[in-house]
Design a protein around this motif. Structure first.
Motif, PDB file in Angstrom:
ATOM      1  N   ARG A  70       0.851  -1.156  -0.070  1.00  0.00           N
ATOM      2  CA  ARG A  70       0.090   0.059  -0.232  1.00  0.00           C
ATOM      3  C   ARG A  70       0.928   1.260   0.096  1.00  0.00           C
ATOM      4  NH1 ARG A  70      -2.483  -2.958   3.752  1.00  0.00           N
ATOM      5  NH2 ARG A  70      -4.367  -3.867   2.875  1.00  0.00           N
ATOM      6  N   ARG A  71       1.976   1.224   1.020  1.00  0.00           N
ATOM      7  CA  ARG A  71       2.764   2.504   1.003  1.00  0.00           C
ATOM      8  C   ARG A  71       3.485   2.491  -0.452  1.00  0.00           C
ATOM      9  NH1 ARG A  71       6.125   3.007   6.295  1.00  0.00           N
ATOM     10  NH2 ARG A  71       7.228   4.329   4.981  1.00  0.00           N
ATOM     11  N   MET A  72       4.044   1.583  -1.087  1.00  0.00           N
ATOM     12  CA  MET A  72       4.628   1.848  -2.269  1.00  0.00           C
ATOM     13  C   MET A  72       3.741   2.344  -3.216  1.00  0.00           C
ATOM     14  SD  MET A  72       7.337  -1.597  -2.263  1.00  0.00           S
ATOM     15  CE  MET A  72       6.300  -2.801  -1.486  1.00  0.00           C
ATOM     16  N   ILE A  73       2.808   1.938  -3.407  1.00  0.00           N
ATOM     17  CA  ILE A  73       1.743   2.171  -4.365  1.00  0.00           C
ATOM     18  C   ILE A  73       1.233   3.560  -4.219  1.00  0.00           C
ATOM     19  CG2 ILE A  73      -0.739   2.027  -5.112  1.00  0.00           C
ATOM     20  CD1 ILE A  73      -0.476  -1.039  -4.642  1.00  0.00           C
ATOM     21  N   LYS A  74       1.049   4.103  -2.788  1.00  0.00           N
ATOM     22  CA  LYS A  74       0.755   5.470  -2.721  1.00  0.00           C
ATOM     23  C   LYS A  74       1.917   6.344  -3.156  1.00  0.00           C
ATOM     24  CE  LYS A  74      -0.328   8.650   1.107  1.00  0.00           C
ATOM     25  NZ  LYS A  74      -0.578   8.629   2.535  1.00  0.00           N
ATOM     26  N   PHE A  75       3.203   5.632  -3.027  1.00  0.00           N
ATOM     27  CA  PHE A  75       4.458   6.744  -3.107  1.00  0.00           C
ATOM     28  C   PHE A  75       4.574   6.986  -4.721  1.00  0.00           C
ATOM     29  CE2 PHE A  75       8.772   6.550  -4.532  1.00  0.00           C
ATOM     30  CZ  PHE A  75       9.576   7.399  -3.849  1.00  0.00           C
ATOM     31  N   ALA A  76       4.283   5.740  -5.482  1.00  0.00           N
ATOM     32  CA  ALA A  76       4.323   5.695  -6.991  1.00  0.00           C
ATOM     33  C   ALA A  76       3.257   6.800  -7.496  1.00  0.00           C
ATOM     34  CB  ALA A  76       4.146   4.181  -7.374  1.00  0.00           C
ATOM     35  N   GLU A  77       2.075   6.691  -6.887  1.00  0.00           N
ATOM     36  CA  GLU A  77       0.921   7.587  -7.327  1.00  0.00           C
ATOM     37  C   GLU A  77       1.385   9.061  -7.100  1.00  0.00           C
ATOM     38  OE1 GLU A  77      -3.004   4.493  -6.853  1.00  0.00           O
ATOM     39  OE2 GLU A  77      -2.441   6.027  -4.996  1.00  0.00           O
ATOM     40  N   GLN A  78       1.958   9.054  -6.036  1.00  0.00           N
ATOM     41  CA  GLN A  78       2.278  10.630  -5.763  1.00  0.00           C
ATOM     42  C   GLN A  78       3.459  11.038  -6.706  1.00  0.00           C
ATOM     43  OE1 GLN A  78       3.385  10.217  -1.593  1.00  0.00           O
ATOM     44  NE2 GLN A  78       1.289  10.709  -0.839  1.00  0.00           N
ATOM     45  N   ASN A  79       4.453  10.190  -6.923  1.00  0.00           N
ATOM     46  CA  ASN A  79       5.271  10.601  -7.858  1.00  0.00           C
ATOM     47  C   ASN A  79       5.111  10.626  -9.282  1.00  0.00           C
ATOM     48  OD1 ASN A  79       7.754  11.207  -5.966  1.00  0.00           O
ATOM     49  ND2 ASN A  79       7.546   9.331  -5.610  1.00  0.00           N
ATOM     50  N   LEU A  80       4.194   9.891  -9.646  1.00  0.00           N
ATOM     51  CA  LEU A  80       3.434  10.118 -11.058  1.00  0.00           C
ATOM     52  C   LEU A  80       2.810  11.015 -11.225  1.00  0.00           C
ATOM     53  CD1 LEU A  80       2.724   6.119 -11.753  1.00  0.00           C
ATOM     54  CD2 LEU A  80       4.423   7.552 -13.040  1.00  0.00           C
ATOM     55  N   ALA A  81       2.138  11.606 -10.168  1.00  0.00           N
ATOM     56  CA  ALA A  81       1.128  12.804 -10.298  1.00  0.00           C
ATOM     57  C   ALA A  81       2.077  14.219 -10.585  1.00  0.00           C
ATOM     58  CB  ALA A  81       0.261  12.997  -9.261  1.00  0.00           C
ATOM     59  N   GLN A  82       3.233  14.058 -10.152  1.00  0.00           N
ATOM     60  CA  GLN A  82       4.076  15.300 -10.002  1.00  0.00           C
ATOM     61  C   GLN A  82       4.453  15.728 -11.359  1.00  0.00           C
ATOM     62  OE1 GLN A  82       7.319  14.883  -7.391  1.00  0.00           O
ATOM     63  NE2 GLN A  82       5.950  14.894  -5.415  1.00  0.00           N
ATOM     64  N   PRO A  83       4.317  16.947 -11.767  1.00  0.00           N
ATOM     65  CA  PRO A  83       4.832  17.300 -13.226  1.00  0.00           C
ATOM     66  C   PRO A  83       6.280  17.416 -13.237  1.00  0.00           C
ATOM     67  CG  PRO A  83       3.881  19.318 -11.975  1.00  0.00           C
ATOM     68  CD  PRO A  83       3.694  18.003 -11.086  1.00  0.00           C
ATOM     69  N   ARG A  84       7.062  17.155 -14.356  1.00  0.00           N
ATOM     70  CA  ARG A  84       8.529  17.117 -14.582  1.00  0.00           C
ATOM     71  C   ARG A  84       8.919  18.156 -15.065  1.00  0.00           C
ATOM     72  NH1 ARG A  84      10.329  11.595 -13.103  1.00  0.00           N
ATOM     73  NH2 ARG A  84       8.341  10.552 -12.984  1.00  0.00           N
TER      74      ARG A  84
END
Length: 109
Positions: free
Chosen positions: A95-109
């Protein structure tokens, strides 16, 4: 033995980091850190070992393993120890790894 499953990490260098993450999640779930002021790469294996023995005691298996020997413990009961630790802690790790991935994918680059 070609029919045996082998557990191999895709990135073996990540093993200690995964174990530290496992302890962090376990601590958040209320598993004690056994008097260690901080979990470090030097002491995390001892913390995991103690956690395993505590869960075994909660399940009433301590009579089998008082001397640290698991050879007399039936496989089904060993699975109960692993399931208690692996299921609850592992699920929260995912759950924590999925949350981390979702947060990082949502950030603009």
């Amino acid at each position: 033995m070609p029919n045996q499953k082998q557990k191999r990490l895709l990135v073996p260098q990540a093993a200690s980091a995964l174990d530290l993450f496992k302890i962090e999640v376990a601590n958040e779930l209320g598993y004690p850190t056994y008097g260690f002021p901080a979990i470090t790469p030097e002491n995390y294996r001892e913390v995991l070992r103690r956690m395993k023995y505590e869960v075994a005691g909660e399940l009433g298996l301590d009579r089998f393993i008082r001397e640290g020997y698991w050879g007399d413990v039936p496989a089904r009961l060993c699975g109960a120890v692993g399931g208690r630790i692996g299921g609850k802690i592992g699920g929260n790790m995912v759950r924590r790894m999925i949350k981390f991935a979702e947060q990082n994918l949502a950030q603009p680059r």
